[in-house]
Design an enzyme around this catalytic site. Structure first.
Site, PDB file in Angstrom:
ATOM      1  N   LYS A   1      -0.488   0.521   6.850  1.00 23.59           N
ATOM      2  CA  LYS A   1       0.232  -0.750   7.028  1.00 23.59           C
ATOM      3  C   LYS A   1       0.900  -0.846   8.401  1.00 23.59           C
ATOM      4  O   LYS A   1       0.755  -1.843   9.104  1.00 23.59           O
ATOM      5  CB  LYS A   1       1.296  -0.910   5.926  1.00 23.59           C
ATOM      6  CG  LYS A   1       0.762  -0.757   4.521  1.00 23.59           C
ATOM      7  CD  LYS A   1       1.856  -0.864   3.472  1.00 23.59           C
ATOM      8  CE  LYS A   1       2.978   0.132   3.573  1.00 23.59           C
ATOM      9  NZ  LYS A   1       2.702   1.498   3.127  1.00 23.59           N
ATOM     10  N   SER A   2       1.645   0.221   8.755  1.00 22.34           N
ATOM     11  CA  SER A   2       2.349   0.183  10.051  1.00 22.34           C
ATOM     12  C   SER A   2       1.355   0.151  11.199  1.00 22.34           C
ATOM     13  O   SER A   2       1.580  -0.527  12.210  1.00 22.34           O
ATOM     14  CB  SER A   2       3.247   1.410  10.207  1.00 22.34           C
ATOM     15  OG  SER A   2       4.222   1.406   9.214  1.00 22.34           O
TER      16      SER A   2
ATOM     17  N   GLY B   1       0.865  -1.171   0.000  1.00 25.79           N
ATOM     18  CA  GLY B   1       0.000   0.000   0.000  1.00 25.79           C
ATOM     19  C   GLY B   1       0.897   1.214   0.000  1.00 25.79           C
ATOM     20  O   GLY B   1       2.038   1.125   0.466  1.00 25.79           O
TER      21      GLY B   1
ATOM     22  N   GLU C   1       8.584  -2.537   6.277  1.00 24.90           N
ATOM     23  CA  GLU C   1       9.458  -1.775   5.373  1.00 24.90           C
ATOM     24  C   GLU C   1      10.914  -1.883   5.808  1.00 24.90           C
ATOM     25  O   GLU C   1      11.654  -0.905   5.799  1.00 24.90           O
ATOM     26  CB  GLU C   1       9.039  -0.297   5.324  1.00 24.90           C
ATOM     27  CG  GLU C   1       7.554  -0.156   5.043  1.00 24.90           C
ATOM     28  CD  GLU C   1       7.231   0.956   4.086  1.00 24.90           C
ATOM     29  OE1 GLU C   1       8.092   1.288   3.253  1.00 24.90           O
ATOM     30  OE2 GLU C   1       6.114   1.478   4.159  1.00 24.90           O
TER      31      GLU C   1
ATOM     32  N   ASN D   1       2.331   5.108   0.912  1.00 23.57           N
ATOM     33  CA  ASN D   1       2.603   5.750   2.201  1.00 23.57           C
ATOM     34  C   ASN D   1       1.324   6.252   2.849  1.00 23.57           C
ATOM     35  O   ASN D   1       0.539   6.937   2.205  1.00 23.57           O
ATOM     36  CB  ASN D   1       3.522   6.959   1.989  1.00 23.57           C
ATOM     37  CG  ASN D   1       4.937   6.608   2.344  1.00 23.57           C
ATOM     38  OD1 ASN D   1       5.152   5.729   3.188  1.00 23.57           O
ATOM     39  ND2 ASN D   1       5.883   7.269   1.726  1.00 23.57           N
ATOM     40  N   GLY D   2       1.130   5.927   4.117  1.00 24.26           N
ATOM     41  CA  GLY D   2      -0.034   6.442   4.826  1.00 24.26           C
ATOM     42  C   GLY D   2      -1.283   5.608   4.623  1.00 24.26           C
ATOM     43  O   GLY D   2      -2.373   6.021   5.003  1.00 24.26           O
ATOM     44  N   SER D   3      -1.147   4.416   4.043  1.00 25.38           N
ATOM     45  CA  SER D   3      -2.332   3.602   3.799  1.00 25.38           C
ATOM     46  C   SER D   3      -2.737   2.790   5.035  1.00 25.38           C
ATOM     47  O   SER D   3      -3.807   2.188   5.049  1.00 25.38           O
ATOM     48  CB  SER D   3      -2.106   2.679   2.603  1.00 25.38           C
ATOM     49  OG  SER D   3      -0.934   1.926   2.792  1.00 25.38           O
TER      50      SER D   3
HETATM   51  N1  LIG Z   1       0.796   8.618  15.756  1.00 25.90           N
HETATM   52  C1  LIG Z   1      -0.101   9.027  14.839  1.00 25.90           C
HETATM   53  N2  LIG Z   1      -0.991   9.997  15.139  1.00 25.90           N
HETATM   54  C2  LIG Z   1      -1.908  10.401  14.221  1.00 25.90           C
HETATM   55  N3  LIG Z   1      -2.014   9.913  12.976  1.00 25.90           N
HETATM   56  C3  LIG Z   1      -1.140   8.948  12.623  1.00 25.90           C
HETATM   57  C4  LIG Z   1      -0.152   8.462  13.533  1.00 25.90           C
HETATM   58  N4  LIG Z   1       0.572   7.511  12.899  1.00 25.90           N
HETATM   59  C5  LIG Z   1       0.039   7.399  11.651  1.00 25.90           C
HETATM   60  N5  LIG Z   1      -0.969   8.257  11.482  1.00 25.90           N
HETATM   61  C6  LIG Z   1      -1.789   8.398  10.266  1.00 25.90           C
HETATM   62  O1  LIG Z   1      -2.397   7.163   9.973  1.00 25.90           O
HETATM   63  C7  LIG Z   1      -2.322   6.869   8.601  1.00 25.90           C
HETATM   64  C8  LIG Z   1      -1.636   5.537   8.372  1.00 25.90           C
HETATM   65  O2  LIG Z   1      -0.284   5.612   8.784  1.00 25.90           O
HETATM   66  P1  LIG Z   1       0.687   4.364   8.753  1.00 25.90           P
HETATM   67  O3  LIG Z   1       0.002   3.200   9.363  1.00 25.90           O
HETATM   68  O4  LIG Z   1       1.966   4.772   9.320  1.00 25.90           O
HETATM   69  O5  LIG Z   1       0.813   4.124   7.176  1.00 25.90           O
HETATM   70  P2  LIG Z   1       1.888   3.300   6.350  1.00 25.90           P
HETATM   71  O6  LIG Z   1       2.715   2.491   7.288  1.00 25.90           O
HETATM   72  O7  LIG Z   1       1.079   2.470   5.416  1.00 25.90           O
HETATM   73  O8  LIG Z   1       2.710   4.287   5.595  1.00 25.90           O
HETATM   74  C9  LIG Z   1      -1.616   8.036   7.952  1.00 25.90           C
HETATM   75  O9  LIG Z   1      -2.577   8.881   7.382  1.00 25.90           O
HETATM   76  C10 LIG Z   1      -0.917   8.705   9.084  1.00 25.90           C
HETATM   77  O10 LIG Z   1      -0.835  10.088   8.863  1.00 25.90           O
HETATM   78 MG   LIG Z   2       4.795   2.537   7.642  1.00 23.59          MG
END
Ligand SMILES: Nc1ncnc2c1ncn2[C@@H]1O[C@H](COP(=O)(O)OP(=O)(O)O)[C@@H](O)[C@H]1O
Ligand SMILES: [Mg+2]
Lengths: 268, 272
Positions: free
Chosen positions: B43-44, B37, B163, B39-41
């Site tokens: 996953k983490s 996915g 990642e 960035n920002g989808s």
């Molecule tokens: N600690 C946090 N506080 C607020 N919003 C967050 C936080 N961490 C991530 N987000 C938001 O949640 C969404 C998903 O983030 P994340 O899971 O890190 O995506 P990915 O790992 O796929 O890049 C993003 O829009 C991000 O801005």
């Molecule tokens: Mg991530």
């Protein structure tokens, strides 16, 4: 930045490497305590001889120790200058207003320099031959009595070992941020003290933000690997006091006795 | 089929900003699943929810028949190992051996058993000769392999890599991916692997690819099936793996006659 030697560990198999880290720690303190009583060429020479013998025993090239001295060169110089110009006494060799250079001043400056250098060398022997984890474990063990006073000794020791591990990383980061800002025209070395102090602010902010992010990531990594409570852990590097450690203390005792003898019987 | 991870009706929002709304996912034991996915989808966030580093607002997460809860979180974590993106920020120990030891110390492994376990884990990732090295003397790829060894030493049933190769140079990326393939071969059905990535070439190595966006599952299937959906991937901010993209573009060759120079020019526009 990789030549920063403070707290750097170089693995090896020398007699000093194998000593219990507690022995090395206490030994270093005893040596420094004894050496602070030096007040003559003979006592300083005896202390220096001891330190150089220890350095030989670590089987590490002297260059590593030299590198350990470099970062504090300015501090040593500053102290020497203070001693040189502000020690009262006779005979006066040179005078300009309140500043004067006297023979006792010169001798004092040299003594202070030797003292400084020996203390740094001795501490470098400790950090060079002892894994940071072992230093933290030793500290935890030595401070154990404080647990009764509810001092979180285990947590403090873990914090120390993590802090030691992150020092080179944060140094590196500082250098990177400085370079990034220099390339945008920032100067850290020109202007008056106020201008220079203000130049530090845009350096500190990204550094803090970066450090906080690291801390959060590290906390996650620690938790995922099962970290719950610093007091409920086993130890990879176990501390074991052996006969070699007794020999080390015996050596230190002989050094101290001879030191006292020299102090009272040799008048140079 | 044994389920390694079962996620039912998961809901999660960051400060009123809903991310997952009724999300479902089952992962079979022994599978290699690539979660992709842009960035920002989310996953983490999903990985952190599975490990109990974040707590779901609603829904269930079940790991090998144990439902995640405040009470079970440490038992669930013991089944899962995780490697994060930044190689430096997960290196806890002062040396390679100390870092691998960290997890063993937490799980109260006997001091006398540690050296052998540390050696074994480092041998699996090919880092056994670096035991006494400090982290700042290692490359990014080497640090990530140490992180993998630290996780392996705890014998997890599931390993999640979030990642883990994103900050590495091509060389480091390759060694880490090779190590993973070799791991999968060695442990076979006893290891469930979840690689989170937006590098599609890495995703092709998996048995199954799950595409998510805005906390929703977009595509789910074998790499062959998922990468046949070029349009859907594009609409979700993803590209095809290099080989697929090349095949696709070559298939679109212009009808008109081209001289040599024009052909070269046309080919070079493919490699954007
Ligand atoms: N600690 C946090 N506080 C607020 N919003 C967050 C936080 N961490 C991530 N987000 C938001 O949640 C969404 C998903 O983030 P994340 O899971 O890190 O995506 P990915 O790992 O796929 O890049 C993003 O829009 C991000 O801005
Ligand atoms: Mg991530």
């Amino acid at each position: 930045m990789n030549n920063i030697m403070i707290g750097r560990f170089v693995p090896g198999d020398s007699w000093i490497h194998r000593l219990d880290p507690r022995t090395k720690m206490i030994g270093t303190f005893i040596f420094i305590f004894v050496m602070l009583w030096a007040n003559s060429w003979a006592t300083y020479a005896w202390s220096a001889a001891f330190v150089f013998a220890m350095i030989r025993l670590t089987k590490q090239p002297f260059k590593l120790y030299w590198d350990g001295l470099k970062p504090i060169f300015w501090l040593i110089l500053f102290t020497i200058i203070l001693q040189l110009f502000f020690t009262p006494g006779e005979p006066v060799l040179f005078q300009a207003g309140p500043l004067k250079i006297t023979v006792p001043g010169i001798i004092n400056a040299i003594y202070v320099m030797i003292r400084f250098v020996l203390i740094i060398l001795m501490s470098t022997i400790l950090t060079l031959t002892t894994a940071p984890t072992s230093i933290a474990n030793a500290l935890e063990s030595l401070l154990k009595p404080l647990k009764k006073l509810h001092v979180p000794v285990a947590e403090l020791a873990l914090m120390l070992s993590i802090a030691l591990r992150f020092v080179p990383l944060l140094m590196d980061e500082t250098q990177k941020i400085m370079n990034a800002q220099k390339s945008r025209g920032m100067s850290f070395s020109t202007g008056g003290p106020i201008k220079r102090a203000r130049a530090i602010v845009p350096l500190l902010i990204p550094l803090f933000v970066g450090a906080l992010q690291r801390a959060l990531d590290l906390a996650n990594a620690m938790e995922v690997r099962g970290f719950q409570d610093a007091t409920q852990r086993t130890k990879y590097r176990i501390l074991s006091y052996g006969s070699e450690d007794s020999k080390a203390f015996a050596g230190l005792f002989i050094f101290s006795v001879l030191f006292i003898a020299i102090k009272f019987f040799i008048k140079y | 089929m044994v389920k390694a991870i079962e996620i039912n009706n998961l809901k999660y929002s960051y400060d009123e900003q809903p991310l997952f709304n009724d999300f479902n996912l089952n992962i079979e034991a022994g599978q290699w699943v690539a979660l992709v996915g842009h960035n920002g989808s989310g996953k983490s966030t999903l990985a952190k929810l599975i490990l109990g580093l974040l707590v779901a607002d609603e829904g269930q997460i079940i790991v090998f028949d144990e439902q995640l809860s405040i009470e079970s979180v440490h038992r669930v974590r013991a089944k899962i190992g995780m490697v994060f993106q930044n190689p430096d920020n997960q290196f806890v120990g002062a040396t390679v051996a100390d870092d691998v030891a960290f997890g063993l110390e937490n799980t109260k492994v006997d001091s006398s058993d540690m050296p052998q376990k540390i050696d074994a884990a480092l041998t699996v990732v090919g880092m056994q000769d670096f035991k006494d090295r400090e982290p700042h003397t290692l490359s990014g790829g080497q640090k990530q392999r140490v992180a993998l060894a630290s996780v392996l030493a705890l014998q997890p049933k599931i390993i999640i890599l979030d990642e883990a190769t994103a900050m590495l140079d091509p060389d480091g990326r390759m060694t880490v991916m090779e190590t993973l393939q070799q791991l999968k071969q060695q442990f076979g059905q006893n290891l469930t692997l979840i690689t989170i990535t937006h590098d599609m070439d890495e995703a092709t190595l998996a048995d199954r690819v799950v595409v998510i966006n805005d906390g929703r599952k977009i595509l789910d299937g074998t790499p062959a099936k998922v990468f046949s959906q070029r349009r859907v991937l594009h609409d979700n901010g993803l590209e095809l793996p290099f080989a697929n993209e090349l095949a696709y573009q070559l298939d679109k060759k212009p009808e008109d006659y081209m001289d040599e120079r024009e052909l070269i020019q046309w080919l070079s526009t493919l490699n954007k």
